[in-house]
Design a protein around this motif. Structure first.
Motif, short mmCIF file in Angstrom:
data_model
loop_
_atom_site.label_atom_id
_atom_site.label_comp_id
_atom_site.label_asym_id
_atom_site.label_seq_id
_atom_site.Cartn_x
_atom_site.Cartn_y
_atom_site.Cartn_z
N ALA A 52 0.86 -1.19 0.00
CA ALA A 52 0.00 0.00 0.00
C ALA A 52 0.89 1.23 0.00
CB ALA A 52 -0.92 -0.01 1.21
N VAL A 53 0.74 2.09 -1.01
CA VAL A 53 1.65 3.23 -1.18
C VAL A 53 1.37 4.33 -0.16
CG1 VAL A 53 2.36 5.04 -2.78
CG2 VAL A 53 2.03 2.71 -3.61
N GLY A 54 0.09 4.57 0.18
CA GLY A 54 -0.25 5.65 1.11
C GLY A 54 0.50 5.57 2.42
N PRO A 55 0.48 4.43 3.13
CA PRO A 55 1.24 4.32 4.37
C PRO A 55 2.74 4.52 4.19
CG PRO A 55 -0.40 2.59 4.24
CD PRO A 55 -0.39 3.27 2.90
N LEU A 56 3.27 4.12 3.04
CA LEU A 56 4.70 4.32 2.80
C LEU A 56 5.04 5.80 2.70
CD1 LEU A 56 5.39 1.45 0.23
CD2 LEU A 56 5.91 1.48 2.67
N TYR A 57 4.16 6.59 2.05
CA TYR A 57 4.40 8.04 2.00
C TYR A 57 4.29 8.65 3.40
CZ TYR A 57 4.87 9.15 -2.96
OH TYR A 57 5.35 9.29 -4.25
N ARG A 58 3.32 8.20 4.19
CA ARG A 58 3.19 8.73 5.55
C ARG A 58 4.41 8.37 6.38
NH1 ARG A 58 -2.24 7.37 4.44
NH2 ARG A 58 -2.08 5.31 5.41
N GLN A 59 4.89 7.16 6.22
CA GLN A 59 6.10 6.74 6.92
C GLN A 59 7.28 7.61 6.51
OE1 GLN A 59 6.99 2.51 6.59
NE2 GLN A 59 9.17 2.98 6.46
N ALA A 60 7.38 7.90 5.21
CA ALA A 60 8.49 8.73 4.73
C ALA A 60 8.40 10.14 5.29
CB ALA A 60 8.48 8.77 3.20
N ALA A 61 7.18 10.69 5.41
CA ALA A 61 7.01 12.03 5.97
C ALA A 61 7.39 12.06 7.44
CB ALA A 61 5.56 12.48 5.79
N GLU A 100 -3.51 21.31 -16.85
CA GLU A 100 -4.29 21.86 -15.75
C GLU A 100 -3.95 21.17 -14.43
OE1 GLU A 100 -6.00 24.43 -16.08
OE2 GLU A 100 -6.49 24.58 -18.23
N PRO A 101 -4.29 21.78 -13.29
CA PRO A 101 -4.01 21.15 -11.99
C PRO A 101 -4.61 19.76 -11.83
CG PRO A 101 -4.54 23.47 -11.69
CD PRO A 101 -4.79 23.17 -13.14
N ARG A 102 -5.73 19.50 -12.51
CA ARG A 102 -6.35 18.17 -12.39
C ARG A 102 -5.43 17.07 -12.86
NH1 ARG A 102 -7.81 16.07 -17.11
NH2 ARG A 102 -8.00 17.44 -18.94
N VAL A 103 -4.45 17.38 -13.73
CA VAL A 103 -3.51 16.37 -14.20
C VAL A 103 -2.75 15.79 -13.00
CG1 VAL A 103 -1.35 16.03 -15.46
CG2 VAL A 103 -3.27 17.20 -16.56
N GLY A 104 -2.37 16.64 -12.05
CA GLY A 104 -1.66 16.16 -10.88
C GLY A 104 -2.51 15.22 -10.04
N THR A 105 -3.74 15.61 -9.77
CA THR A 105 -4.60 14.79 -8.91
C THR A 105 -5.08 13.53 -9.63
OG1 THR A 105 -6.50 16.16 -9.54
CG2 THR A 105 -5.34 16.75 -7.53
N GLU A 106 -5.44 13.65 -10.92
CA GLU A 106 -5.93 12.47 -11.64
C GLU A 106 -4.82 11.46 -11.89
OE1 GLU A 106 -7.99 13.66 -15.16
OE2 GLU A 106 -9.53 14.77 -14.07
N TYR A 107 -3.62 11.94 -12.23
CA TYR A 107 -2.53 10.99 -12.43
C TYR A 107 -2.14 10.34 -11.11
CZ TYR A 107 1.72 8.80 -14.06
OH TYR A 107 2.68 7.86 -14.37
N ALA A 108 -2.17 11.09 -10.03
CA ALA A 108 -1.88 10.51 -8.71
C ALA A 108 -2.85 9.38 -8.39
CB ALA A 108 -1.93 11.59 -7.64
N ARG A 109 -4.11 9.58 -8.73
CA ARG A 109 -5.13 8.59 -8.42
C ARG A 109 -4.93 7.31 -9.24
NH1 ARG A 109 -9.01 11.76 -8.52
NH2 ARG A 109 -9.64 11.57 -10.71
N VAL A 110 -4.62 7.44 -10.52
CA VAL A 110 -4.53 6.24 -11.36
C VAL A 110 -3.17 5.57 -11.28
CG1 VAL A 110 -6.28 7.09 -12.96
CG2 VAL A 110 -3.87 7.52 -13.45
N SER A 111 -2.14 6.31 -10.87
CA SER A 111 -0.79 5.75 -10.82
C SER A 111 -0.41 5.28 -9.42
CB SER A 111 0.24 6.79 -11.27
OG SER A 111 0.35 7.83 -10.31
N GLY A 112 -1.11 5.77 -8.40
CA GLY A 112 -0.73 5.45 -7.03
C GLY A 112 0.34 6.35 -6.47
N ASP A 113 0.91 7.23 -7.28
CA ASP A 113 1.96 8.14 -6.81
C ASP A 113 1.29 9.36 -6.17
OD1 ASP A 113 4.10 9.77 -6.31
OD2 ASP A 113 4.98 9.62 -8.31
N GLN A 114 1.04 9.26 -4.87
CA GLN A 114 0.28 10.28 -4.16
C GLN A 114 1.18 11.31 -3.48
OE1 GLN A 114 -3.01 10.61 -4.07
NE2 GLN A 114 -3.72 8.67 -4.94
N ASN A 115 2.40 11.47 -3.96
CA ASN A 115 3.29 12.48 -3.39
C ASN A 115 2.60 13.84 -3.42
OD1 ASN A 115 5.37 14.31 -2.83
ND2 ASN A 115 6.90 13.06 -3.87
N PRO A 116 2.45 14.50 -2.25
CA PRO A 116 1.70 15.77 -2.21
C PRO A 116 2.35 16.90 -3.01
CG PRO A 116 2.73 15.31 -0.09
CD PRO A 116 2.85 14.05 -0.91
#
Length: 303
Positions: free
Chosen positions: A29-38, A203-219
């Motif tokens: 799960a990528v989300g917890p890994l980003y939280r751990q990294a933060a 557009e800004p939606r590219v960042g949020t939409e690509y994050a959603r489909v790729s799993g790369d949720q880096n803020p």
């Protein structure tokens, strides 16, 4: 009598994975890994980092199948046509959770947050159908000096029935103070960009939409606050989105087997207008449409 007996007369077991290999049963799960990294950025909570050795571990995940709805969403945000053949960049998305697991491990020498994706190479051995189950592997290699710190590669493969059908090499930079921090080049030293064959509004939606489909949720890609924490006035587009978008512009003209190399230059701030250019010899680039500042350069070689 067994065709392949052991000393006690029983059939020999198939060999397991080699030493230094961890076979996972589910994607991390990528989300917890980003939280751990933060959390690791907080003094006293992240443990010690550093060193000159990359972990020798290889991560593997077998029998990965494609979610057709996620693939369709990925195709739309990147500009690909909806087909049963995976875009060259899509196995990178499937292997990304393994890369995150590898780079967020306590024994990895660099903190995950702050690493810069500076280059990416993908080799397509043959077209991969979305119905094929893929065996994935990921490992890190080749820690080496860079003018602005140190860099290393994350090597990924996708196999079908033992045949490697796709390879990816993602090069990451760990910025460190070195004598090469300033190279003396200014805007006046930059060559003029090639003539544009297309302009895209990102557009800004590219960042949020690509994050959603790729799993790369880096803020840094989805949040103004997250981007500012790392020195950017606005969120920036994912580098792998920009590579995918360029390949989508070349879709239908690429061979069945090829290698595509890109170097990521200056980030694309969201929103922005970018200029795409391509030559018949299959070099391509993205530049800022107004200033000509480079965002990406790439080449395609067949075979």
């Amino acid at each position: 009598m067994s065709d392949d007996p052991t000393t006690d007369g029983t059939a020999a077991k198939p060999p397991g994975p080699p030493a230094g290999t961890l076979v996972l049963t589910t994607p991390p799960a990528v989300g917890p890994l980003y939280r751990q990294a933060a959390i690791g950025l907080v003094p006293g909570l992240g443990g010690r980092r550093g060193g000159d050795t990359l972990p020798g571990l290889e991560l593997r995940l077998r029998g990965v199948t494609v979610d057709r709805r996620q693939l369709a969403a990925y195709d739309r945000v990147c500009g690909f046509r909806l087909t049963d053949t995976l875009p060259a960049t899509y196995p990178h998305v499937l292997a990304f959770p393994l890369s995150m697991r590898l780079m967020s491990a306590p024994d990895f020498p660099f903190p995950l947050v702050g690493l810069v994706h500076v280059a990416n190479r993908i080799t397509v051995g043959r077209p991969v159908d979305a119905g094929e189950a893929l065996d994935l592997s990921v490992r890190a290699a080749d820690l080496r000096p860079h003018a602005r710190g140190r860099q290393f590669d994350v090597l990924a493969t996708a196999s079908v029935g033992g045949e490697v059908v796709w390879r990816g090499v993602s090069t990451y930079l760990r910025r460190e103070r070195t004598a090469g921090d300033r190279d003396g080049r200014g805007p006046g030293d930059r060559p003029a960009p090639p003539a544009a064959s297309g302009r895209w509004r990102v557009e800004p939606r590219v960042g949020t939409e690509y994050a959603r489909v790729s799993g790369d949720q880096n803020p840094i890609h989805t949040s103004r606050v997250g981007a500012r924490l790392l020195g950017f006035a606005r969120p920036i587009a994912h580098g792998m989105w920009s590579k995918a978008r360029c390949l989508a512009a070349l879709e239908g003209r690429l061979p069945d087997a090829y290698t595509v190399d890109v170097a990521f230059k200056l980030p694309i701030l969201l929103p922005s207008t970018v200029a795409f250019s391509a030559s018949p010899a299959w070099s391509f680039a993205l530049h800022d449409a107004r200033s000509g500042r480079p965002h990406l350069t790439g080449t395609v070689t067949s075979g």
